[in-house]
Structures are given as C-alpha cells and as structure tokens.
Motif scaffolding. Structure first.
Motif, mmCIF file in Angstrom:
data_model
loop_
_atom_site.group_PDB
_atom_site.id
_atom_site.type_symbol
_atom_site.label_atom_id
_atom_site.label_comp_id
_atom_site.label_asym_id
_atom_site.label_seq_id
_atom_site.Cartn_x
_atom_site.Cartn_y
_atom_site.Cartn_z
ATOM 1 N N GLN A 60 -82.690 -92.578 -100.569
ATOM 2 C CA GLN A 60 -81.287 -92.259 -100.814
ATOM 3 C C GLN A 60 -81.152 -90.770 -101.113
ATOM 4 O OE1 GLN A 60 -80.544 -95.161 -104.028
ATOM 5 N NE2 GLN A 60 -79.056 -96.145 -102.683
ATOM 6 N N LEU A 61 -79.915 -90.305 -100.982
ATOM 7 C CA LEU A 61 -79.585 -88.914 -101.312
ATOM 8 C C LEU A 61 -78.520 -88.930 -102.407
ATOM 9 C CD1 LEU A 61 -79.655 -85.842 -100.783
ATOM 10 C CD2 LEU A 61 -77.919 -86.207 -99.009
ATOM 11 N N LYS A 62 -78.845 -88.297 -103.546
ATOM 12 C CA LYS A 62 -77.910 -88.218 -104.666
ATOM 13 C C LYS A 62 -77.457 -86.774 -104.826
ATOM 14 C CE LYS A 62 -77.594 -89.163 -109.648
ATOM 15 N NZ LYS A 62 -78.351 -89.646 -110.825
ATOM 16 N N ASN A 68 -77.176 -93.810 -98.693
ATOM 17 C CA ASN A 68 -78.448 -94.215 -98.112
ATOM 18 C C ASN A 68 -78.886 -93.221 -97.038
ATOM 19 O OD1 ASN A 68 -78.648 -96.565 -99.690
ATOM 20 N ND2 ASN A 68 -77.314 -97.668 -98.279
ATOM 21 N N ASP A 69 -80.137 -93.354 -96.602
ATOM 22 C CA ASP A 69 -80.760 -92.344 -95.747
ATOM 23 C C ASP A 69 -79.981 -92.088 -94.462
ATOM 24 O OD1 ASP A 69 -82.570 -90.467 -94.969
ATOM 25 O OD2 ASP A 69 -84.077 -91.891 -94.266
ATOM 26 N N LYS A 93 -82.121 -88.055 -92.584
ATOM 27 C CA LYS A 93 -81.924 -86.843 -93.379
ATOM 28 C C LYS A 93 -83.231 -86.070 -93.559
ATOM 29 C CE LYS A 93 -77.851 -88.554 -95.754
ATOM 30 N NZ LYS A 93 -77.647 -89.627 -94.781
ATOM 31 N N SER A 94 -84.365 -86.745 -93.410
ATOM 32 C CA SER A 94 -85.654 -86.062 -93.558
ATOM 33 C C SER A 94 -85.897 -85.044 -92.454
ATOM 34 C CB SER A 94 -86.793 -87.079 -93.573
ATOM 35 O OG SER A 94 -86.796 -87.860 -92.397
ATOM 36 N N ASP A 95 -85.127 -85.113 -91.351
ATOM 37 C CA ASP A 95 -85.273 -84.152 -90.258
ATOM 38 C C ASP A 95 -84.345 -82.952 -90.398
ATOM 39 O OD1 ASP A 95 -87.334 -85.329 -88.860
ATOM 40 O OD2 ASP A 95 -86.027 -86.627 -87.702
ATOM 41 N N LEU A 96 -83.479 -82.957 -91.418
ATOM 42 C CA LEU A 96 -82.663 -81.778 -91.683
ATOM 43 C C LEU A 96 -83.567 -80.625 -92.125
ATOM 44 C CD1 LEU A 96 -79.767 -83.474 -93.672
ATOM 45 C CD2 LEU A 96 -79.545 -82.396 -91.435
ATOM 46 N N LEU A 97 -83.228 -79.424 -91.723
ATOM 47 C CA LEU A 97 -84.033 -78.276 -92.098
ATOM 48 C C LEU A 97 -83.991 -78.083 -93.614
ATOM 49 C CD1 LEU A 97 -83.038 -75.837 -89.224
ATOM 50 C CD2 LEU A 97 -85.132 -77.151 -89.456
ATOM 51 N N GLY A 98 -85.166 -77.924 -94.218
ATOM 52 C CA GLY A 98 -85.275 -77.832 -95.664
ATOM 53 C C GLY A 98 -85.595 -79.156 -96.322
#
Length: 572
Positions: free
Chosen positions: A540-542, A557-558, A524-529
């Motif tokens: 994790q992403l909440k 989770n990531d 998810k760290s490679d998603l734009l923004g």
C-alpha cells in the motif's frame, strides 16, 4: 438475510472477497518494468499525454546535464529506458505488441517485423492478434458455472440416514460494455417424490459512471409465483456505496422496500447497514468487518419487529498458505418485548483447503438447539458440490462430544501436531530461497531509486517553495510497502530491505499545479524513485500532505489510482 439483500451485497463485496483468493501469484522480477508506470500515464493515454510525460522526465534525467561521470553513466541507463518507453508506446504497432506480449514481445518484435517485410502484411498479422484478443475478451465476458447439492440426514432416535433434497443448478453470466450485465440461474430441486423448477434472472446497467440500475426476477414453481426487484446502486462518496430497491410480487404491488449502505471506515474496516420494510414488518442489521492480512473479524447485529435482537461474531483466519479456519458464535435477546429472554442460536467451525488453483474442499460443522449439521463441499472453478448432513438429536454432553467436539478436536490436533510443523518448515525454506533469489536484484533497484531521488532533490526543493507561495500541495510524508509490518531487527534481510520505504521526494516531484495523479492498474514500484521492498506481496501507499495549509491523509493499494488533493482526505 433475504435473497435480494444477498444478491445486492454480493455486488459490493466482489473486490473485498478477492482478499481471500488464495491462488498462488506469479512472482515478477524487479527488472520487468512497466512502461506505463515509468511515464506515470494511464493505459489509454494519448500521444500528447505520452509526449508531455516524456519531456518532463527527459528534462530531469538527460545525461548531458550531469558533470559527474558516474552520475552521467547512471542517468544514461535511465534516459535510455525512458526513451524506450516513449518510443514503444508512441508507435501503434509496437504498443499493440507490448500490450499483448509485454517486454518479451518487444524484444522479439524485430522477428515479427522481419517476417512480414511488407507493412500491409504486418498490419494484417497484428489485426489477427487483435481479433484473437477480442475473441478472448468475448469468452471472458461469458462464464458458466454449475452447482449440485445433495442433502442427507440422520435421525439419532431411529438410527438411520435418509435422503432429504437434491438441487442442481447452473449460473450463466454475460457481461457487455454497451448493454450491461446479465445473469441467469436455472435450477431443479427434488424432495421425496416432488420436483420443481426455479429461475433467477438479473440485469445490471450503468446509468452514469457512479450509478447502476439493477433488475431481477426470482421464479420458483413451488411457490407458484415470482418476485421482481428494481433498484439503484451508486457510489455516494469516495468510501461509501449505497443502494435502494423495491420488490414486487405477481400483483405488481410493492411488497418490500430495502436499502443497503457500505462504508470503508479505514483501509481495514468496513461497515455494512441493511434495512427492510414491508407491511407490518421491519428489519435492520449492522455489520462491522475488519480484514488484516486476510484475517477476518466480523460482528453482526440484527433487529426486527418480531424476533427482537440477535447477533453473531465470526473469525476467519488462514492457518497455512492454502488452508483457512472459520469460527462463528450466535445468540439472541427478546428485546424490545422481553428483556429476560435470551439464548444461544448456534456455533460453527469450518475448514477450507485449496487443493489446486481451481479446486478446493471444505468441511463445516454447525450446532444449534435442534440439530447438528455437517456440510461437505467440493468446489471447482466451474462446478461445485455440497452435501449437507443434518443430524437430529437432543442436545447433550454425549451427543455433543460424538458429533461435534470430538471431530473438531481431532482435526485440530492433527493440524497443529503434524501438518503445521511440516508446512512451517516448508514455508521457511521457500522464504529463504526467495530472499536469496531476489536479494541482488533488490539491491540494484534500491541503488537506482536512491540515485533517482538524488537527481530530483533540488527540483523538488524548488517545487516545494513554489507550492508554498500559493498554499498548494506539499507532501509531508509518503510511505510505500507493507504498512502493517515492522522491521525484524533479528533478520539481516529485513534490516537491509525494510518492509516500507520513504517515497516523499519522488511523489513531490510528480506534483504539477498543486495536483498529483498516479494512474490505476500500474505498479507503483516502477515509478522513478520507487522500488519494491516486498516482491509478490500486497503493498500500500500511505500519503500525508498539506493543501491550503490543512493536513490530509490517504492510503491506497498498490495498483489503485491515487488522486490528490481530495476533500475526503482532510483530517478533522
């Protein structure tokens, strides 16, 4: 817990046990981007899906849309990256190279193409690579491990050691996509002058996407018979797994019925219920597990028609990067027949140390009302050796000090007075080196993410207005990173690079027709923004969101898939 329940529970806990895998992870640089994450598509996306994802991003980040020269230059870099991702994944040859070798393979793909001037020869070379990949996958689908257990005993009254049992076994796993999974576990056990053969076999076959059939047979020569089991395990809901099974003896008459249900109560808490019913006997147990940063706290309650109620408390925590300690305490009550009967069933202390990526050792010390037990374990990826040493002695203060308390206290003192200070100093040095190494790259990634958010902010505001008109999907808050970590205001690095970042705007930008999908196995760290606030650490992403004017919340989770809206996310 009987053997059948253990086997079934092992199927459900394969992911959970991964949290205790303490092997060192390869640290990836921030600039090693994932093309699939950039386009937010799945690993098996079609050409049409790639084109749709590219058009959406190209519309937002095309440099010709910018009047500010600085923004135009920044968007040109992003647009070039988006185009490279599309061109790479749209070309079957380049995509095959990228999937196998990553960015490095793409950078050297010209050399591969130049080496094979004729297209046919290039395709043949790629075919060879593909076949090698298939062979590697075939090897990965088959695994074999061995285990040996040598049991020695010491009798305190006669003051001598004696040999108890020797057991040698192997486990063969075969996994196929078409025919399911097979497991064979042959073993030979020797006790004094007697020896016997055992064979456990199991088969797992997916009936539907969420339901699997399992069959097993356990033959033990010493018992002069075997036990067959048939059952189903299924995903009952987003956070709940369940199974039912029936065991048969050689007469093929149902001998035991059982069920198992596991439910994820929260991102860190899991509940497990097991039940068994057979003629004139029943048993049920409930286990609650909480895992936070590889720290386990577990409570188990067990009740049956013969033994009343028993329980245990277990604590398992890391004491260094490669070491863990576990503590356990158990007791019982005579419920429901004799409320005044209760007592101590046992206590144990275990130490585990990972020596290399494939080898670890452990020592378990256990005491119960009849004996002391030491278990020395040597575990390799493909072989393991365990040496249980029971010591039969009357429980007393002296024997407890000699056989249990004294070794535990000695090891603890060595750990906290010598080993822990050295490991702490070494760990602090590594953390400092890591911060210095990635600080500049993290700053660049952070600036890029801030620019991404600025570019899509107006589009997101328009999208929110559109979603409001139909009571659609509106992201109220989205946070990405180490959710259980707080900013350390005494650490300048923690202030500059906080453990979590706000990704509300980037997620709202990805919403289409009141739906949002982030594909699994993509960072998810490679998603734009987005950017990575904690490199090489678990994140994790909440997400908290409104749908149909009702509040929802979920945490993933990531690399897990995120699919919203879902009814299971609704906050009651």
């Amino acid at each position: 817990m009987n053997k059948i329940d253990k086997d079934i529970l092992k199927m459900f806990e394969s992911k959970e046990n991964d949290q205790f895998d303490d092997q060192e992870k390869d640290e990836k640089k921030l600039d090693e981007v994932d093309f699939y994450s950039i386009l937010n598509i799945s690993r098996n996306a079609t050409d049409d899906e790639i084109k749709i994802a590219y058009k959406k991003l190209a519309f937002t980040y095309h440099p010709d849309k910018q009047t500010n020269e600085e923004l135009k230059k920044e968007t040109q870099d992003i647009f070039t990256l988006i185009t490279l991702a599309k061109d790479t994944l749209s070309d079957p040859k380049l995509r095959a190279i990228y999937d196998q070798f990553g960015l490095e393979g793409i950078e050297h793909s010209k050399a591969i193409v130049n080496k094979y001037k004729e297209v046919d020869k290039l395709l043949q070379a790629l075919d060879r690579i593909q076949k090698e990949n298939e062979e590697d996958k075939l090897i990965e689908s088959f695994s074999a491990t061995g285990s040996q257990s040598i049991s020695l005993a010491y009798h305190h009254e006669y003051r001598h050691f004696f040999f108890k049992t020797l057991k040698s076994g192997a486990q063969f796993d075969i996994k196929t996509q078409k025919y399911g999974s097979f497991e064979f576990v042959p073993s030979i056990t020797r006790k004094k002058s007697l020896a016997w053969f055992g064979l456990e076999t199991s088969y797992l076959y997916p009936i539907t996407q969420n339901t699997e059939l399992f069959l097993s047979n356990n033959y033990q020569e010493a018992n002069e018979g075997s036990i067959q089991t048939i059952g189903l395990k299924s995903l009952l809901s987003t956070n709940t797994y369940g199974s039912i099974h029936c065991a048969f003896f050689d007469s093929f008459q149902p001998a035991r019925l059982g069920c198992l249900v596991t439910r994820q109560l929260s991102p860190t808490v899991t509940a497990i219920f097991r039940g068994t019913l057979q003629k004139e006997f029943w048993q049920g147990s409930l286990t609650l597990k909480r895992i936070v940063q590889k720290r386990l706290f577990e409570i188990t309650l067990d009740s049956n028609s013969l033994g009343g109620l028993s329980g245990s408390i277990t604590r398992d925590i890391p004491i260094s990067k490669k070491s863990r300690i576990s503590l356990s305490l158990g007791g019982y009550s005579g419920f429901p027949h004799y409320f005044d009967q209760y007592g101590f069933t046992g206590a144990s202390v275990g130490l585990k140390r990972k020596m290399t990526k494939v080898f670890d050792i452990d020592l378990l010390m256990h005491v119960n009302p009849s004996r002391y037990l030491y278990v020395i374990g040597l575990h390799h990826r493909y072989q393991s050796l365990e040496i249980p040493i029971p010591i039969y002695a009357d429980l007393s203060l002296t024997t407890s000090l000699v056989f249990f308390t004294l070794p535990a206290v000695t090891l603890t003192l060595i750990k906290f007075l010598i080993v822990k200070p050295l490991m702490k100093k070494k760990e602090q040095k590594k953390i400092l080196e890591k911060k210095e190494k990635y600080a500049e790259q993290a700053r660049k990634a952070k600036r890029k993410a801030e620019m991404d958010i600025m570019l899509v902010k107006q589009l997101v505001e328009n999208k929110i207005l559109k979603e409001k008109t139909k009571n659609g999907l509106i992201i109220q808050e989205a946070v990405y990173g180490k959710l259980d970590e707080k900013i350390d205001h005494s650490d300048p690095f923690s202030i500059e690079f906080p453990p979590t970042i706000d990704v509300t705007i980037p997620l709202q930008y990805l919403v289409e027709d009141s739906k949002l999908v982030l594909h699994g196995n993509n960072k998810k760290s490679d998603l734009l923004g987005f950017w990575d606030p904690r490199i090489s650490e678990e994140k994790q992403l909440k997400v908290t969101y409104f749908f149909q004017n009702r509040l929802h919340r979920t945490t993933v989770n990531d690399i897990d898939q995120l699919l919203i809206p879902l009814k299971s996310h609704l906050i009651q």
